[in-house]
Design an enzyme around this catalytic site. Sequence first.
Site, PDB file in Angstrom:
ATOM      1  N   LYS A  86     103.296 -34.906  25.746  1.00  0.00           N
ATOM      2  CA  LYS A  86     102.688 -34.027  26.755  1.00  0.00           C
ATOM      3  C   LYS A  86     103.019 -32.554  26.537  1.00  0.00           C
ATOM      4  O   LYS A  86     102.656 -31.708  27.361  1.00  0.00           O
ATOM      5  CB  LYS A  86     103.149 -34.452  28.156  1.00  0.00           C
ATOM      6  CG  LYS A  86     102.738 -35.872  28.532  1.00  0.00           C
ATOM      7  CD  LYS A  86     101.246 -35.988  28.790  1.00  0.00           C
ATOM      8  CE  LYS A  86     100.831 -37.427  29.013  1.00  0.00           C
ATOM      9  NZ  LYS A  86      99.402 -37.591  29.205  1.00  0.00           N
ATOM     10  N   ARG A  89      98.256 -49.374  27.419  1.00  0.00           N
ATOM     11  CA  ARG A  89      97.663 -48.036  27.291  1.00  0.00           C
ATOM     12  C   ARG A  89      97.560 -47.707  25.806  1.00  0.00           C
ATOM     13  O   ARG A  89      98.456 -47.120  25.220  1.00  0.00           O
ATOM     14  CB  ARG A  89      98.547 -47.008  28.000  1.00  0.00           C
ATOM     15  CG  ARG A  89      98.013 -45.584  28.004  1.00  0.00           C
ATOM     16  CD  ARG A  89      98.994 -44.709  28.767  1.00  0.00           C
ATOM     17  NE  ARG A  89      98.578 -43.321  28.907  1.00  0.00           N
ATOM     18  CZ  ARG A  89      98.847 -42.364  28.026  1.00  0.00           C
ATOM     19  NH1 ARG A  89      99.513 -42.641  26.925  1.00  0.00           N
ATOM     20  NH2 ARG A  89      98.451 -41.128  28.250  1.00  0.00           N
ATOM     21  N   SER A 134      97.358 -41.965  37.700  1.00  0.00           N
ATOM     22  CA  SER A 134      98.207 -40.926  37.104  1.00  0.00           C
ATOM     23  C   SER A 134      97.931 -39.600  37.786  1.00  0.00           C
ATOM     24  O   SER A 134      96.774 -39.172  37.854  1.00  0.00           O
ATOM     25  CB  SER A 134      97.879 -40.749  35.621  1.00  0.00           C
ATOM     26  OG  SER A 134      98.217 -41.902  34.907  1.00  0.00           O
TER      27      SER A 134
HETATM   28  N1  TZP Z   1     101.937 -39.467  31.813  1.00  0.00           N
HETATM   29  C1  TZP Z   1     102.729 -38.461  32.185  1.00  0.00           C
HETATM   30  S1  TZP Z   1     103.999 -38.217  31.106  1.00  0.00           S
HETATM   31  C2  TZP Z   1     103.483 -39.519  30.148  1.00  0.00           C
HETATM   32  C3  TZP Z   1     102.342 -40.079  30.685  1.00  0.00           C
HETATM   33  C4  TZP Z   1     101.584 -41.200  30.114  1.00  0.00           C
HETATM   34  C5  TZP Z   1     104.162 -39.917  28.876  1.00  0.00           C
HETATM   35  C6  TZP Z   1     105.380 -40.710  29.149  1.00  0.00           C
HETATM   36  O1  TZP Z   1     106.017 -40.995  27.952  1.00  0.00           O
HETATM   37  P1  TZP Z   1     107.583 -40.981  27.799  1.00  0.00           P
HETATM   38  O2  TZP Z   1     107.804 -41.352  26.366  1.00  0.00           O
HETATM   39  O3  TZP Z   1     108.134 -42.014  28.729  1.00  0.00           O
HETATM   40  O4  TZP Z   1     108.079 -39.621  28.127  1.00  0.00           O
END
Ligand code: TZP
Length: 227
Positions: A155, A56, A126
């Site tokens: 996020k 990704r 997702s």
């Molecule tokens: N989709 C929802 S939260 C996220 C994605 C791609 C980020 C996850 O990153 P991390 O560092 O594991 O919290």
Amino acid sequence: MSQRSEVRSQKTGNKKQGLDFRLYLITDRKIVTHYPSLITAVEEALKAGVKAVQLREKDLPTRELLDMAYRMRDLTTKYNARLFINDRIDIAMCVNADGVHLGQSSIPAYAVRKAVDGSRFFIGVSTHNLEEALAAEREGADFITFGPIYPTYSKLKYGKPVGIESMKIVIENASIPIFGIGGIKPDNAKDVINAGAYGIAMISGILGENDIKKATENYLKILGETL
Ligand code: TZP
């Protein structure tokens, strides 16, 4: 068999064979600071027992992404792990990936299902709410990620995380495997699994660590999947 694992096997028992991982590593090369490259960081996780990697790298130009995808394909094959490509079904096909992981703005799962022989190719989606989760299932996804469950840096701009209670509602209503994602760390991974998630998905919990091998082994231990 415990009640929880009975529920889990009922839920997944009629699905296509082969979703043989519960720790799902997602890449973000920008978060890797303690290793010389994304490739070396991912290899460390594979050595420690990760069996599924999602490439990704949303900002890479197509040809650089393709090059990276070939390298990830070689690497995951070497460690007998599955490779998923985020969003790009074209790149997934070119490198003979095991599947594609679709976002809410990607080509929908039903269109991929129609175009690709489904017996060996996995579709992950997702999702962030019940509606998206049920739509993904209806449209032929093999599994979903659901989150962010906990606050996580990438996020924060989308507001509050969805939380573990909303994940439980999705788990009760969907029958495909669900991976909790977002802010998953050693101190909360067990809660996500105890809430009924099939697995956990993460970026920084592994790739942001200074000892990727140790971090990976710890999650596998929490999942009861030591090598
Ligand atoms: N989709 C929802 S939260 C996220 C994605 C791609 C980020 C996850 O990153 P991390 O560092 O594991 O919290």
